[in-house]
Design a protein around this motif. Structure first.
Motif, PDB file in Angstrom:
ATOM      1  N   ASP A   2       0.557  -1.168   0.056  1.00  0.00           N
ATOM      2  CA  ASP A   2      -0.001   0.076   0.088  1.00  0.00           C
ATOM      3  C   ASP A   2       0.843   1.332  -0.072  1.00  0.00           C
ATOM      4  N   ILE A   3       1.971   1.257   0.919  1.00  0.00           N
ATOM      5  CA  ILE A   3       2.728   2.399   0.999  1.00  0.00           C
ATOM      6  C   ILE A   3       4.211   2.205   0.743  1.00  0.00           C
ATOM      7  N   PHE A   4       4.876   3.169  -0.143  1.00  0.00           N
ATOM      8  CA  PHE A   4       6.416   3.204  -0.094  1.00  0.00           C
ATOM      9  C   PHE A   4       6.856   4.110   0.805  1.00  0.00           C
ATOM     10  N   LEU A   5       7.787   3.855   1.555  1.00  0.00           N
ATOM     11  CA  LEU A   5       8.320   4.516   2.754  1.00  0.00           C
ATOM     12  C   LEU A   5       9.774   5.091   2.161  1.00  0.00           C
ATOM     13  N   SER A   6       9.738   6.633   2.236  1.00  0.00           N
ATOM     14  CA  SER A   6      10.958   7.120   1.863  1.00  0.00           C
ATOM     15  C   SER A   6      11.465   7.792   3.203  1.00  0.00           C
ATOM     16  N   TYR A   7      12.970   7.347   3.356  1.00  0.00           N
ATOM     17  CA  TYR A   7      13.195   8.035   4.722  1.00  0.00           C
ATOM     18  C   TYR A   7      15.034   7.993   4.864  1.00  0.00           C
ATOM     19  N   SER A   8      15.456   8.625   5.733  1.00  0.00           N
ATOM     20  CA  SER A   8      16.944   8.604   6.018  1.00  0.00           C
ATOM     21  C   SER A   8      17.223   7.359   6.735  1.00  0.00           C
ATOM     22  N   LEU A  55       0.351   5.011  -1.932  1.00  0.00           N
ATOM     23  CA  LEU A  55       0.810   6.367  -1.294  1.00  0.00           C
ATOM     24  C   LEU A  55       2.233   6.047  -1.313  1.00  0.00           C
ATOM     25  N   VAL A  56       3.021   7.221  -1.487  1.00  0.00           N
ATOM     26  CA  VAL A  56       4.511   7.433  -1.130  1.00  0.00           C
ATOM     27  C   VAL A  56       4.568   8.215   0.008  1.00  0.00           C
ATOM     28  N   VAL A  57       4.984   7.634   1.181  1.00  0.00           N
ATOM     29  CA  VAL A  57       5.063   8.527   2.376  1.00  0.00           C
ATOM     30  C   VAL A  57       6.684   8.784   2.634  1.00  0.00           C
ATOM     31  N   VAL A  58       6.858  10.125   2.770  1.00  0.00           N
ATOM     32  CA  VAL A  58       8.133  10.842   3.061  1.00  0.00           C
ATOM     33  C   VAL A  58       8.554  11.075   4.321  1.00  0.00           C
ATOM     34  N   VAL A  59       9.306  10.567   5.214  1.00  0.00           N
ATOM     35  CA  VAL A  59       9.577  11.156   6.310  1.00  0.00           C
ATOM     36  C   VAL A  59      10.752  12.430   6.218  1.00  0.00           C
ATOM     37  N   LEU A  60      10.377  13.478   6.706  1.00  0.00           N
ATOM     38  CA  LEU A  60      10.965  14.723   6.362  1.00  0.00           C
ATOM     39  C   LEU A  60      11.695  15.047   7.843  1.00  0.00           C
ATOM     40  N   SER A  61      13.002  14.917   7.801  1.00  0.00           N
ATOM     41  CA  SER A  61      13.707  15.243   8.962  1.00  0.00           C
ATOM     42  C   SER A  61      15.126  16.007   8.391  1.00  0.00           C
ATOM     43  N   ARG A  62      15.935  16.457   9.372  1.00  0.00           N
ATOM     44  CA  ARG A  62      17.299  16.899   8.823  1.00  0.00           C
ATOM     45  C   ARG A  62      18.045  16.090   8.149  1.00  0.00           C
ATOM     46  N   ASN A  63      17.937  14.914   8.784  1.00  0.00           N
ATOM     47  CA  ASN A  63      18.576  13.769   8.000  1.00  0.00           C
ATOM     48  C   ASN A  63      18.187  13.741   6.619  1.00  0.00           C
ATOM     49  N   SER A  64      16.814  13.451   6.275  1.00  0.00           N
ATOM     50  CA  SER A  64      16.508  13.031   4.801  1.00  0.00           C
ATOM     51  C   SER A  64      16.329  14.104   4.144  1.00  0.00           C
ATOM     52  N   LEU A  65      16.210  15.411   4.485  1.00  0.00           N
ATOM     53  CA  LEU A  65      16.460  16.303   3.410  1.00  0.00           C
ATOM     54  C   LEU A  65      17.797  16.625   3.013  1.00  0.00           C
ATOM     55  N   ILE A  66      18.954  15.813   3.513  1.00  0.00           N
ATOM     56  CA  ILE A  66      20.146  15.892   2.923  1.00  0.00           C
ATOM     57  C   ILE A  66      20.704  14.693   2.404  1.00  0.00           C
ATOM     58  N   SER A  67      19.663  13.670   2.190  1.00  0.00           N
ATOM     59  CA  SER A  67      20.017  12.318   1.792  1.00  0.00           C
ATOM     60  C   SER A  67      19.648  12.306  -0.042  1.00  0.00           C
ATOM     61  N   GLY A  68      20.629  11.949  -0.578  1.00  0.00           N
ATOM     62  CA  GLY A  68      20.558  11.872  -1.881  1.00  0.00           C
ATOM     63  C   GLY A  68      19.624  10.984  -2.447  1.00  0.00           C
ATOM     64  N   TRP A  69      19.457   9.840  -1.628  1.00  0.00           N
ATOM     65  CA  TRP A  69      18.584   8.864  -1.794  1.00  0.00           C
ATOM     66  C   TRP A  69      17.083   9.160  -1.740  1.00  0.00           C
ATOM     67  N   VAL A  70      16.815  10.035  -0.679  1.00  0.00           N
ATOM     68  CA  VAL A  70      15.388  10.498  -0.361  1.00  0.00           C
ATOM     69  C   VAL A  70      15.162  11.588  -1.590  1.00  0.00           C
ATOM     70  N   LYS A  71      16.077  12.294  -1.788  1.00  0.00           N
ATOM     71  CA  LYS A  71      15.820  13.542  -3.008  1.00  0.00           C
ATOM     72  C   LYS A  71      15.394  12.575  -4.520  1.00  0.00           C
ATOM     73  N   ARG A  72      16.325  11.462  -4.580  1.00  0.00           N
ATOM     74  CA  ARG A  72      15.729  10.693  -5.935  1.00  0.00           C
ATOM     75  C   ARG A  72      14.358   9.989  -5.776  1.00  0.00           C
ATOM     76  N   GLU A  73      14.089   9.484  -4.451  1.00  0.00           N
ATOM     77  CA  GLU A  73      12.732   8.832  -4.345  1.00  0.00           C
ATOM     78  C   GLU A  73      11.728   9.785  -4.548  1.00  0.00           C
ATOM     79  N   LEU A  74      11.930  11.183  -4.013  1.00  0.00           N
ATOM     80  CA  LEU A  74      10.840  12.212  -3.954  1.00  0.00           C
ATOM     81  C   LEU A  74      10.671  12.495  -5.376  1.00  0.00           C
TER      82      LEU A  74
END
Length: 126
Positions: A2-8, A55-74
Protein backbone atom coordinates in the motif's frame (compact mmCIF):
# COMPACT_ATOMS: atom_id res chain seq x y z
CA UNK A 1 2.26 -2.87 -0.92
CA UNK A 2 0.00 0.00 0.00
CA UNK A 3 2.79 2.42 0.97
CA UNK A 4 6.32 3.12 -0.21
CA UNK A 5 8.31 4.64 2.65
CA UNK A 6 11.10 7.10 1.84
CA UNK A 7 13.36 7.99 4.77
CA UNK A 8 16.91 8.41 5.99
CA UNK A 9 18.43 5.39 7.71
CA UNK A 10 19.58 7.80 10.42
CA UNK A 11 15.89 8.01 11.45
CA UNK A 12 15.70 4.24 11.84
CA UNK A 13 14.19 4.12 15.34
CA UNK A 14 11.20 6.22 14.30
CA UNK A 15 10.81 4.35 11.03
CA UNK A 16 10.85 0.96 12.78
CA UNK A 17 8.09 2.13 15.15
CA UNK A 18 6.04 3.55 12.28
CA UNK A 19 6.35 0.34 10.24
CA UNK A 20 5.37 -1.80 13.21
CA UNK A 21 2.32 0.33 14.00
CA UNK A 22 1.16 0.38 10.38
CA UNK A 23 1.63 -3.36 9.93
CA UNK A 24 -0.43 -3.99 13.09
CA UNK A 25 -3.26 -2.15 11.33
CA UNK A 26 -2.89 -4.29 8.21
CA UNK A 27 -1.14 -1.66 6.13
CA UNK A 28 1.56 -3.03 3.87
CA UNK A 29 4.72 -0.95 3.66
CA UNK A 30 7.55 -1.30 1.16
CA UNK A 31 10.76 -0.46 2.95
CA UNK A 32 14.20 -1.11 1.53
CA UNK A 33 15.66 -2.95 4.51
CA UNK A 34 12.90 -5.57 4.29
CA UNK A 35 12.54 -5.84 0.50
CA UNK A 36 15.96 -5.50 -1.12
CA UNK A 37 18.12 -8.57 -1.52
CA UNK A 38 21.84 -8.84 -2.17
CA UNK A 39 22.39 -8.37 -5.89
CA UNK A 40 19.18 -6.41 -6.51
CA UNK A 41 19.36 -3.26 -8.58
CA UNK A 42 18.42 -0.66 -5.97
CA UNK A 43 17.33 1.91 -8.55
CA UNK A 44 15.11 -0.55 -10.44
CA UNK A 45 13.52 -2.01 -7.30
CA UNK A 46 12.80 1.42 -5.83
CA UNK A 47 11.28 2.67 -9.09
CA UNK A 48 9.13 -0.46 -9.35
CA UNK A 49 7.97 -0.09 -5.74
CA UNK A 50 7.07 3.59 -6.19
CA UNK A 51 5.17 2.76 -9.38
CA UNK A 52 3.06 0.17 -7.50
CA UNK A 53 2.43 2.15 -4.32
CA UNK A 54 -0.93 3.74 -3.60
CA UNK A 55 0.87 6.22 -1.33
CA UNK A 56 4.45 7.40 -1.08
CA UNK A 57 5.14 8.53 2.47
CA UNK A 58 8.21 10.72 2.87
CA UNK A 59 9.69 11.10 6.36
CA UNK A 60 11.07 14.62 6.40
CA UNK A 61 13.80 15.28 8.91
CA UNK A 62 17.11 17.07 8.99
CA UNK A 63 18.65 13.75 7.97
CA UNK A 64 16.35 13.01 5.05
CA UNK A 65 16.51 16.53 3.63
CA UNK A 66 20.22 16.05 2.92
CA UNK A 67 19.92 12.43 1.73
CA UNK A 68 20.61 11.89 -1.95
CA UNK A 69 18.48 8.73 -1.95
CA UNK A 70 15.47 10.50 -0.45
CA UNK A 71 15.81 13.28 -3.05
CA UNK A 72 15.80 10.70 -5.88
CA UNK A 73 12.83 8.84 -4.42
CA UNK A 74 10.93 12.09 -4.01
CA UNK A 75 11.58 13.04 -7.64
CA UNK A 76 10.23 9.66 -8.78
CA UNK A 77 7.24 10.04 -6.48
CA UNK A 78 6.49 13.54 -7.84
CA UNK A 79 6.42 12.13 -11.37
CA UNK A 80 4.10 9.30 -10.34
CA UNK A 81 1.82 11.75 -8.53
CA UNK A 82 1.65 14.11 -11.52
CA UNK A 83 0.62 11.12 -13.66
CA UNK A 84 -2.09 10.24 -11.12
CA UNK A 85 -0.53 6.92 -10.10
CA UNK A 86 0.17 7.72 -6.45
CA UNK A 87 -0.17 10.38 -3.76
CA UNK A 88 2.81 11.77 -1.87
CA UNK A 89 2.22 12.19 1.86
CA UNK A 90 4.78 14.18 3.86
CA UNK A 91 5.38 13.48 7.50
CA UNK A 92 7.60 15.71 9.58
CA UNK A 93 9.98 14.31 12.17
CA UNK A 94 11.66 16.93 14.29
CA UNK A 95 12.22 20.53 13.31
CA UNK A 96 12.27 21.11 9.55
CA UNK A 97 12.79 24.66 8.37
CA UNK A 98 11.04 24.33 5.02
CA UNK A 99 9.31 21.53 3.15
CA UNK A 100 10.84 20.69 -0.23
CA UNK A 101 9.31 22.15 -3.41
CA UNK A 102 6.06 20.46 -4.33
CA UNK A 103 5.40 19.38 -0.73
CA UNK A 104 5.08 22.97 0.54
CA UNK A 105 1.33 23.35 -0.13
CA UNK A 106 0.52 19.93 1.35
CA UNK A 107 -0.80 19.27 4.81
CA UNK A 108 1.65 17.02 6.61
CA UNK A 109 1.46 14.57 9.49
CA UNK A 110 3.34 16.07 12.42
CA UNK A 111 5.51 13.60 14.34
CA UNK A 112 7.86 16.31 15.62
CA UNK A 113 7.22 15.35 19.24
CA UNK A 114 8.44 11.78 18.78
CA UNK A 115 9.52 9.90 20.90
CA UNK A 116 8.37 11.90 23.91
CA UNK A 117 4.85 12.95 22.89
CA UNK A 118 2.91 9.67 22.53
CA UNK A 119 -0.42 11.48 22.22
CA UNK A 120 0.80 13.50 19.22
CA UNK A 121 2.31 10.35 17.69
CA UNK A 122 -0.97 8.44 17.97
CA UNK A 123 -2.98 11.38 16.62
CA UNK A 124 -0.67 11.79 13.64
CA UNK A 125 -0.62 8.06 12.97
CA UNK A 126 -4.40 8.04 12.54
Amino acid sequence: MDIFLSYSHLDGDFVSQLISDCEQQGIGIWVDKKRLLVGDSIISKVQEAIDRALLVVVVLSRNSLISGWVKRELEQAYSAEIEGRTTVIPIVLGPVEKLPGLLQPKLYADFSGWPHDKEQYNHSLK
